[in-house]
Design an enzyme around this catalytic site. Structure first.
Site, PDB file in Angstrom:
ATOM      1  N   CYS A   1       0.950  -1.184   0.121  1.00 37.37           N
ATOM      2  CA  CYS A   1      -0.110  -0.150  -0.077  1.00 37.37           C
ATOM      3  C   CYS A   1       0.980   1.108   0.047  1.00 37.37           C
ATOM      4  CB  CYS A   1      -1.055  -0.015   1.157  1.00 37.37           C
ATOM      5  SG  CYS A   1      -2.054  -1.163   1.350  1.00 37.37           S
TER       6      CYS A   1
ATOM      7  N   ARG B   1       3.318   0.117  -5.125  1.00 37.35           N
ATOM      8  CA  ARG B   1       3.082  -0.594  -3.723  1.00 37.35           C
ATOM      9  C   ARG B   1       1.818  -1.168  -3.795  1.00 37.35           C
ATOM     10  NH1 ARG B   1       6.831   1.834  -0.301  1.00 37.35           N
ATOM     11  NH2 ARG B   1       5.411   1.039   1.304  1.00 37.35           N
TER      12      ARG B   1
ATOM     13  N   TRP C   1      -3.141  -2.578  -1.568  1.00 38.50           N
ATOM     14  CA  TRP C   1      -2.741  -4.080  -1.865  1.00 38.50           C
ATOM     15  C   TRP C   1      -3.396  -4.842  -0.693  1.00 38.50           C
ATOM     16  CZ3 TRP C   1      -0.635  -8.087   0.342  1.00 38.50           C
ATOM     17  CH2 TRP C   1      -0.168  -9.131  -0.383  1.00 38.50           C
TER      18      TRP C   1
ATOM     19  N   ASN D   1      -0.802   1.911   6.191  1.00 38.99           N
ATOM     20  CA  ASN D   1       0.069   0.661   5.202  1.00 38.99           C
ATOM     21  C   ASN D   1       0.549  -0.081   6.466  1.00 38.99           C
ATOM     22  OD1 ASN D   1       3.365   1.051   3.831  1.00 38.99           O
ATOM     23  ND2 ASN D   1       1.876  -0.563   3.860  1.00 38.99           N
ATOM     24  N   GLY D   2       0.188  -1.431   6.274  1.00 42.04           N
ATOM     25  CA  GLY D   2       0.804  -2.030   7.286  1.00 42.04           C
ATOM     26  C   GLY D   2      -0.303  -3.120   7.764  1.00 42.04           C
TER      27      GLY D   2
ATOM     28  N   GLU E   1      15.580 -16.932 -12.194  1.00 45.12           N
ATOM     29  CA  GLU E   1      14.960 -15.615 -12.384  1.00 45.12           C
ATOM     30  C   GLU E   1      14.177 -15.534 -13.642  1.00 45.12           C
ATOM     31  OE1 GLU E   1      14.815 -13.028 -10.527  1.00 45.12           O
ATOM     32  OE2 GLU E   1      14.813 -11.402 -11.941  1.00 45.12           O
TER      33      GLU E   1
ATOM     34  N   LYS F   1      10.498 -14.255 -13.712  1.00 42.56           N
ATOM     35  CA  LYS F   1      10.000 -12.852 -14.567  1.00 42.56           C
ATOM     36  C   LYS F   1       8.868 -13.487 -15.556  1.00 42.56           C
ATOM     37  CE  LYS F   1      11.659 -10.587 -12.954  1.00 42.56           C
ATOM     38  NZ  LYS F   1      12.587 -10.412 -12.103  1.00 42.56           N
TER      39      LYS F   1
ATOM     40  N   GLU G   1       5.605 -13.936 -13.030  1.00 43.59           N
ATOM     41  CA  GLU G   1       4.974 -12.961 -12.455  1.00 43.59           C
ATOM     42  C   GLU G   1       4.337 -11.698 -13.379  1.00 43.59           C
ATOM     43  OE1 GLU G   1       7.583 -10.322  -9.810  1.00 43.59           O
ATOM     44  OE2 GLU G   1       9.267 -10.367 -11.121  1.00 43.59           O
TER      45      GLU G   1
ATOM     46  N   HIS H   1      15.781 -36.159 -12.440  1.00 44.01           N
ATOM     47  CA  HIS H   1      15.153 -36.712 -11.289  1.00 44.01           C
ATOM     48  C   HIS H   1      13.822 -36.806 -11.208  1.00 44.01           C
ATOM     49  CE1 HIS H   1      19.165 -38.290 -10.341  1.00 44.01           C
ATOM     50  NE2 HIS H   1      19.729 -37.023 -10.583  1.00 44.01           N
TER      51      HIS H   1
ATOM     52  N   LYS I   1       5.165  -3.879  -5.462  1.00 43.75           N
ATOM     53  CA  LYS I   1       6.717  -3.760  -5.617  1.00 43.75           C
ATOM     54  C   LYS I   1       7.340  -4.067  -4.252  1.00 43.75           C
ATOM     55  CE  LYS I   1      10.518  -2.425  -7.761  1.00 43.75           C
ATOM     56  NZ  LYS I   1      10.809  -3.861  -8.676  1.00 43.75           N
TER      57      LYS I   1
HETATM   58  C1  AGP Z   1      10.929  -9.163  -8.431  1.00 43.17           C
HETATM   59  O1  AGP Z   1      10.682  -9.262  -9.794  1.00 43.17           O
HETATM   60  C2  AGP Z   1       9.819  -9.495  -7.593  1.00 43.17           C
HETATM   61  N1  AGP Z   1       8.956  -8.596  -7.876  1.00 43.17           N
HETATM   62  C3  AGP Z   1       9.969  -9.834  -6.137  1.00 43.17           C
HETATM   63  O2  AGP Z   1      10.441 -11.179  -6.044  1.00 43.17           O
HETATM   64  C4  AGP Z   1      11.316  -8.910  -5.259  1.00 43.17           C
HETATM   65  O3  AGP Z   1      12.355  -9.411  -5.954  1.00 43.17           O
HETATM   66  C5  AGP Z   1      11.235  -9.358  -3.921  1.00 43.17           C
HETATM   67  O4  AGP Z   1       9.687  -8.806  -3.408  1.00 43.17           O
HETATM   68  C6  AGP Z   1      12.121  -8.780  -2.895  1.00 43.17           C
HETATM   69  O5  AGP Z   1      12.139  -7.397  -2.933  1.00 43.17           O
HETATM   70  P1  AGP Z   1      13.284  -6.393  -2.385  1.00 43.17           P
HETATM   71  O6  AGP Z   1      14.485  -6.875  -3.174  1.00 43.17           O
HETATM   72  O7  AGP Z   1      12.813  -5.047  -2.640  1.00 43.17           O
HETATM   73  O8  AGP Z   1      13.381  -6.797  -1.036  1.00 43.17           O
END
Ligand code: AGP
Length: 629
Positions: free
Chosen positions: A2, A27, A74, A100-101, A501, A505, A508, A524, A624
């Site tokens: 948020c 956020r 969020w 937020n929280g 990674e 990508k 997500e 395996h 984010k």
């Molecule tokens: C990355 O593409 C993601 N959105 C997510 O995994 C992110 O890397 C993770 O939430 C960690 O965030 P930070 O690096 O801000 O701690």
């Protein structure tokens, strides 16, 4: 998660707040709202869905006024519907709150309030806050009402409060979730007088406009200085300026800092998305980072207050993409500095009882510096008297402030939810940090240091050229496989994190089921997934694992899988095996090759997402900064 914002000043509050929400929507973006205090009432506008829905509502039912708060959500408690959107109003309509929280004791507080006859309008934990404030507010002293309310709240929060009877006052408080206060430039004096120039005809909001935001970009372009609230701090914004207090009401001295980022750093420029812009920025980000770690052509020993020569163990704490960078950090430290390394997922580490061996350094890796699990891991490590270094992009963040030393990434604001430039910057920063430790330990002779530096320095250009080189093949593959139900990514050694990674990508931002696997482990079990419909991305540069990787590709080919290889475009053997090759250039130190190998996979995820009509910057269900557990 948020984002929250507040504004007090001569401009139209709703317009300022909408721009702030635009910058905070990374956020959370499942609903948004704002409240403006004007004419003795709080004017509330809220809408479920993306920010455009709130904007459309404001066009249809405008609000005017100079003092307000806003929120982009969020969802944690209650589905993303209008009634659960912030701001939430008190039962008497006098007080509005954005939060937020998570308020952990909200259920008990709600029961007590309901027993007193308060009727709740939402499912949120937040709504207890305005009701408690209303109970404590005597119409005279908003600060006292806030102090009494804060004493009853448990959990993590950042809040901003507006009052119907105060068009010149906002309150903010922080415990656990980030919050910044901003202030604009001092207004100029009228020539020949001591009076300040007001184009707005009065000074009800003091001499400078004041702002509240979860993050620095949302204070732009209005603020010239900002103040990060500390945990357990309150800010009282009004004609008096900004006064800070602790939660007992004792005054604290605010320490203002200049705002050093510009509005252009947080705009898309000529790109269609932040993600596309951030992928393209990688050469300059890497060049800036490498420069910052060198002086007179040699590695600078970072000023972390820690003797690097004494480090025997390193524990990396990280989540998501940052965790993938940590996996590469382990390889760098083992290879260059012969240090024993553990890589921990923060949400696991924080609930274990980790052994705090002597000479251990904990490195918390986080782009945002606000990830709740990584922050909790950092605090656990500190409670065991372990030194902690924060490898962060946002240097004003909580992780940066709570770490004993900071290694900044200098990647500039990363707005796209999918981390791209911060990832490659993390990998490079970890490589250079490993070299710095190796040098401190006497394990990196001059010529080896020279080779590391030369290899690093060559990377910005190699990244720029690889991005160009791979694009036509990326487009071709994306066209071919955008409709695939699933994709597997395989890599070995340093390319195993690349496989993880690349899969993250694609998951997500394109919502394609994807899994990254160490190629040698594939047989395996998961190899059972292979059919002629399954794209298998095989990351196969000419590194120490090249031959082994070719054998693993053969195994997939023998089962008719569709092979997309990432590697040397001129490699005949690879071309013969693969259905398509995404070409990448070669790093002079193979430890750095994963920085090049991930580039076509970032672009592939981006293009597949576009073809599937997904919102690449704001994928569903995500945010984010993950500031909740
Ligand atoms: C990355 O593409 C993601 N959105 C997510 O995994 C992110 O890397 C993770 O939430 C960690 O965030 P930070 O690096 O801000 O701690």
């Amino acid at each position: 998660m948020c984002g929250i914002a507040g504004y007090l000043g001569p401009k139209d509050a709703a317009q300022v707040l909408l721009v702030a929400l635009e910058r905070l929507k990374y956020r959370g973006y499942d609903s948004a709202g704002l409240a403006v205090s004007e004419g003795g009432s709080l004017h509330l506008r809220r809408a479920a869905g993306k920010l455009q829905a709130l904007s459309a509502k404001l066009d249809a039912q405008p609000v005017s006024g100079h003092c307000g708060i806003a929120h982009t959500r969020w969802a944690t408690h209650g589905p993303p519907e209008e009634r659960n959107s912030h701001p939430h109003l008190s039962y008497d309509g006098r007080i509005a709150v954005v939060h937020n929280g998570i308020i952990e004791n909200h259920a008990a507080l709600r029961r007590d309030l309901e027993a007193d006859g308060v009727r709740f309008a939402s499912d949120t934990d937040t709504e207890v806050i305005p009701h408690l404030l209303a109970k404590h507010y005597d119409g005279k002293d908003p600060l006292q009402a806030l102090l009494r309310t804060l004493a009853m709240l448990e959990g993590a929060f950042a809040i901003a409060v507006a009052f119907a009877d105060r068009t010149d006052r906002l309150l903010a408080a922080r415990k656990g979730s980030p919050l910044l206060i901003g202030r604009g430039r001092d207004r100029p004096l009228r020539p020949g007088t001591q009076e300040r120039q007001y184009t707005d005809g009065g000074t009800p909001w003091g001499e400078r406009e004041l702002l509240i935001a979860s993050d620095l970009p949302a204070l732009l372009p209005h603020a010239s200085e900002y103040l990060p609230l500390e945990d357990g701090e309150i800010a009282d914004l009004g004609p008096h300026g900004v006064r800070c207090y602790d939660f007992r009401g004792e005054r604290r001295e605010p320490r203002w800092r200049p705002v050093e980022i510009t509005a252009s750093a947080v705009s898309k420029g000529n790109y269609d998305s932040f993600m596309a812009k951030e992928i393209a920025e990688q050469p300059e980000v890497l060049a800036r980072l490498i420069d910052s770690r060198l002086r007179d052509g040699r590695l600078v020993q970072p000023d972390l207050g820690i003797d690097l020569a004494t480090i025997r163990h390193v524990v990396f704490l990280a989540c998501g993409t940052s965790w993938h960078a940590a996996l590469l950090g382990k390889r760098f430290l083992e290879n260059l500095a012969r240090v024993h390394v553990e890589v921990d997922i923060s949400s696991e580490y924080r609930y274990r009882n980790p052994v705090a061996a002597g000479n251990t350094l904990v490195v918390a890796i986080s782009q945002s510096g606000e990830t709740a699990d990584t922050l909790a891991g950092l605090r656990l490590a500190k409670s065991k008297f372990l030194p902690v270094v924060g490898l962060v992009n946002v240097v004003t963040s909580t992780i940066a402030r709570e770490s004993d030393g900071v290694l900044p990434l200098l990647a500039g604001p990363e707005i796209g939810v999918a981390s791209t430039k911060a990832y490659t910057a993390q990998v490079m920063a970890l490589y250079l940090f490993a070299a710095q430790i190796a040098r401190a330990k006497g394990l990196l002779p001059h010529d080896a240091e020279d080779s590391c530096i030369a290899a690093a320095r060559a990377m910005p250009d190699l990244v720029a050229r690889t991005l160009q080189l791979c694009e036509p093949s990326v487009e071709e593959c994306a066209d071919l496989y955008a409709a695939a139900q699933a994709t597997v990514f395989l890599g070995r050694g340093g390319e195993h994190p690349t496989a993880l990674e690349g899969a993250l990508k694609l998951k997500e931002i394109a919502y394609v089921h994807a899994v990254g696997y160490p190629a040698g482990e594939f047989k395996h079990g998961p190899i059972a997934l292979v059919t002629r419909h399954l794209p298998v991305v095989c990351i196969c540069p000419r590194d120490a694992m090249y031959e082994k990787m070719l054998s693993n590709i053969q195994e997939v080919k023998a089962r008719a899988g569709r092979i997309i290889a990432v590697g040397d475009g001129a490699d005949r053997d690879l071309r013969d095996l693969a259905d398509q090759v995404l070409p990448v250039l070669r790093a002079s130190d193979e430890l750095l090759q994963p920085i090049l190998s991930i580039l076509p996979l970032q672009r592939y995820a981006y293009r597949v997402a576009r073809l599937r009509d997904c919102d690449v910057d704001q994928p569903r269900n995500l945010a984010k900064s993950v500031t909740v557990e």
